[in-house]
Write a protein that holds these residues in place. Sequence first.
Motif, mmCIF file in Angstrom:
data_model
loop_
_atom_site.group_PDB
_atom_site.id
_atom_site.type_symbol
_atom_site.label_atom_id
_atom_site.label_comp_id
_atom_site.label_asym_id
_atom_site.label_seq_id
_atom_site.Cartn_x
_atom_site.Cartn_y
_atom_site.Cartn_z
ATOM 1 N N VAL A 140 51.487 79.493 41.763
ATOM 2 C CA VAL A 140 50.335 78.301 41.772
ATOM 3 C C VAL A 140 49.183 78.751 40.863
ATOM 4 O O VAL A 140 48.500 78.500 40.273
ATOM 5 C CB VAL A 140 49.637 77.823 42.819
ATOM 6 N N MET A 141 49.059 80.285 41.080
ATOM 7 C CA MET A 141 48.092 81.107 40.279
ATOM 8 C C MET A 141 48.273 81.255 38.780
ATOM 9 O O MET A 141 47.295 81.389 37.872
ATOM 10 C CB MET A 141 47.778 82.428 40.785
ATOM 11 N N ASN A 169 44.753 67.565 45.982
ATOM 12 C CA ASN A 169 44.927 69.094 45.381
ATOM 13 C C ASN A 169 45.772 69.190 43.905
ATOM 14 O O ASN A 169 45.543 70.068 43.109
ATOM 15 C CB ASN A 169 45.496 70.014 46.435
ATOM 16 N N PHE A 170 46.589 68.239 43.789
ATOM 17 C CA PHE A 170 47.294 68.390 42.792
ATOM 18 C C PHE A 170 46.801 67.858 41.440
ATOM 19 O O PHE A 170 47.168 68.157 40.108
ATOM 20 C CB PHE A 170 48.611 67.486 42.900
ATOM 21 N N ALA A 226 37.940 74.659 48.864
ATOM 22 C CA ALA A 226 37.297 75.670 48.673
ATOM 23 C C ALA A 226 37.989 76.970 48.090
ATOM 24 O O ALA A 226 37.473 77.615 47.363
ATOM 25 C CB ALA A 226 36.436 75.941 50.181
ATOM 26 N N SER A 227 39.305 76.941 48.507
ATOM 27 C CA SER A 227 40.065 78.119 48.191
ATOM 28 C C SER A 227 40.420 78.261 46.712
ATOM 29 O O SER A 227 40.623 79.263 46.283
ATOM 30 C CB SER A 227 41.512 78.009 48.882
ATOM 31 N N PHE A 228 40.382 76.963 45.850
ATOM 32 C CA PHE A 228 40.746 77.090 44.516
ATOM 33 C C PHE A 228 39.225 76.621 43.588
ATOM 34 O O PHE A 228 39.369 75.917 42.298
ATOM 35 C CB PHE A 228 41.906 76.378 44.134
ATOM 36 N N ALA A 229 38.287 76.494 44.516
ATOM 37 C CA ALA A 229 36.984 75.845 43.743
ATOM 38 C C ALA A 229 36.748 76.673 42.330
ATOM 39 O O ALA A 229 36.255 76.049 41.495
ATOM 40 C CB ALA A 229 35.975 75.972 44.862
ATOM 41 N N ASN A 286 42.003 82.031 40.399
ATOM 42 C CA ASN A 286 41.066 82.667 41.202
ATOM 43 C C ASN A 286 41.256 82.250 42.642
ATOM 44 O O ASN A 286 40.297 82.338 43.439
ATOM 45 C CB ASN A 286 39.687 82.618 40.786
ATOM 46 N N LEU A 287 42.451 81.890 42.828
ATOM 47 C CA LEU A 287 42.581 81.362 44.518
ATOM 48 C C LEU A 287 42.378 82.460 45.367
ATOM 49 O O LEU A 287 42.767 83.492 45.116
ATOM 50 C CB LEU A 287 44.174 80.977 44.379
#
Length: 544
Positions: free
Chosen positions: A47-48, A197-198, A273-276, A281-282
Amino acid sequence: MSTSTQLPSSPVKGRTLRREVGLIGLTWASVGSIIGSGWLYGAKNAVMVAGPAAVISWGIGAIAIVLLALVHAELGGMFPVAGGTARYPHYTFGGLAGMSFGWFSWLQAATVAPIEVEAMIGYAGHWSWAAGFQNANGTLTTSGFLVACVLMAVFVAVNFLGVKVLAHTNSAATWWKIFVPLVTIFVVALTHFHGSNFTSHGFMPFGGKGILAAISTSGIIFALLGFEQAIQLAGESKNPKKDIPRAVLGSVAIGAAIYVFLQVAYIGALPGASFAKGWANLAYQGISGPWAGLASLVGLGWLAVVLYIDAVVSPAGTGLIYTTSTSRISYGLSRNGYAPKLFESTERQGVPWFGLIISFVVGIICFLPFPSWQALVSFITSASVLMYAGAPLAYGALRKQLPARERPYRLPFGQVISPLSFVIATLIIYWSGWDTLWRLGIAILLGYALMGGYAWYANVSGKPYAPKMDWKSAQWLPVYLIGIGLVSWQGQFGGTGNIPLWVDIAIVAVFALGVYYWAIATSLKTAEIERNIEDVEVVDEGGH
């Protein structure tokens, strides 16, 4: 002239394997290899690189592996021999090609166990007593290196107990390895799934290049590898002609389904918030152990505990079976005359003991030049696909030269699937990137020095098992290896970028097709292939 020396019609004392493994044992050997450290890291890494479109990456990777597995299923049923993937090109293209793909196979198998050890140590860093095993950049400290050596020694020790004990041990571990990912998918998707999220940061934030790069560089192909373990153990199968194809195809279906659902569940469970700051930058607390850290983050502490335990069991099971595979491949290479006969020696449990010792030594060495899990994954993915690329070529040659030979499993539309699988394998090698491929090139040269040197010695000293190199039938091989390297150097995946995206992919695909049909046209003739496979009929089947 035969391209390989005839083998004796009776088994050689101290050089036989025991046929003790059934369908479940073979299937679980492959499934246990597929469900390893890849499931612990693959979803996060993918995903990153590709964003939510990583789901597409897994789909492409699964299709690629299915195509390769279909080809291997036919070959595995035809030739139920130990270390099969290392031997098919030898039968159809002779010494030089056989030696080359044999080295690719051995290199791939020998470096998987160290990858699994790295994963075990990485996740164990959650506990304070293991926090000092790795540096901040993922490299091993002195204490970590010693622990890694001990774990490698355990893999070897279990293998010395014999293939029957190994099969039971692996089966028990595999039930656990399947159960934990399934529970994780169900619990996370049921309690913490956010469909937004997708799309909130774009479904394909890195475009098509990200989707393709994720297939090789994030560990997707590495995670899906392992179906060939049933083939490597074919020399110890009770009913190989029926069980090998079933085990190969069944293991791929199970593994691919689990990995795709894992990726969907992981993306859906992440807090916004983890991929904001973007998917590249996850970040969240505990991301070094992606799934366990995520479970803790969303309040599933009990699941985190289970996952930290699984982070030892899953990689250990895969490392264990690949240690087995390494010794069986070296056994097969020795039977074909590319390695000293000492690799064929077995102890009283029927275990190729010298091959196990060498796999331990090489595993330890792997901790030095490739200390981080991700670096090892990128390297092994390329070596693996190079190994797999030999099977479609052997398949095409055998369909042409031995069309009437018994095939317990006959692949439908094989004449289409075979070249397509070779093209896909070549693309995956290319997507691994120039930074990985130039290192792989050095490893290939090392293999030629070692195995080529031994083959030369065997020939000049008049050894009866000395292989004939058959340069004419392998004339396409150096062009293939150098050609991939040149396109990678000038291409979009870690290269200079002089060749535009999609143009580079078209070039690789056309180039691979050309090499495929060139190889089939120059393969050994029917009589030579039949002489080469006589050891299968006489020793590997009848000598047990």
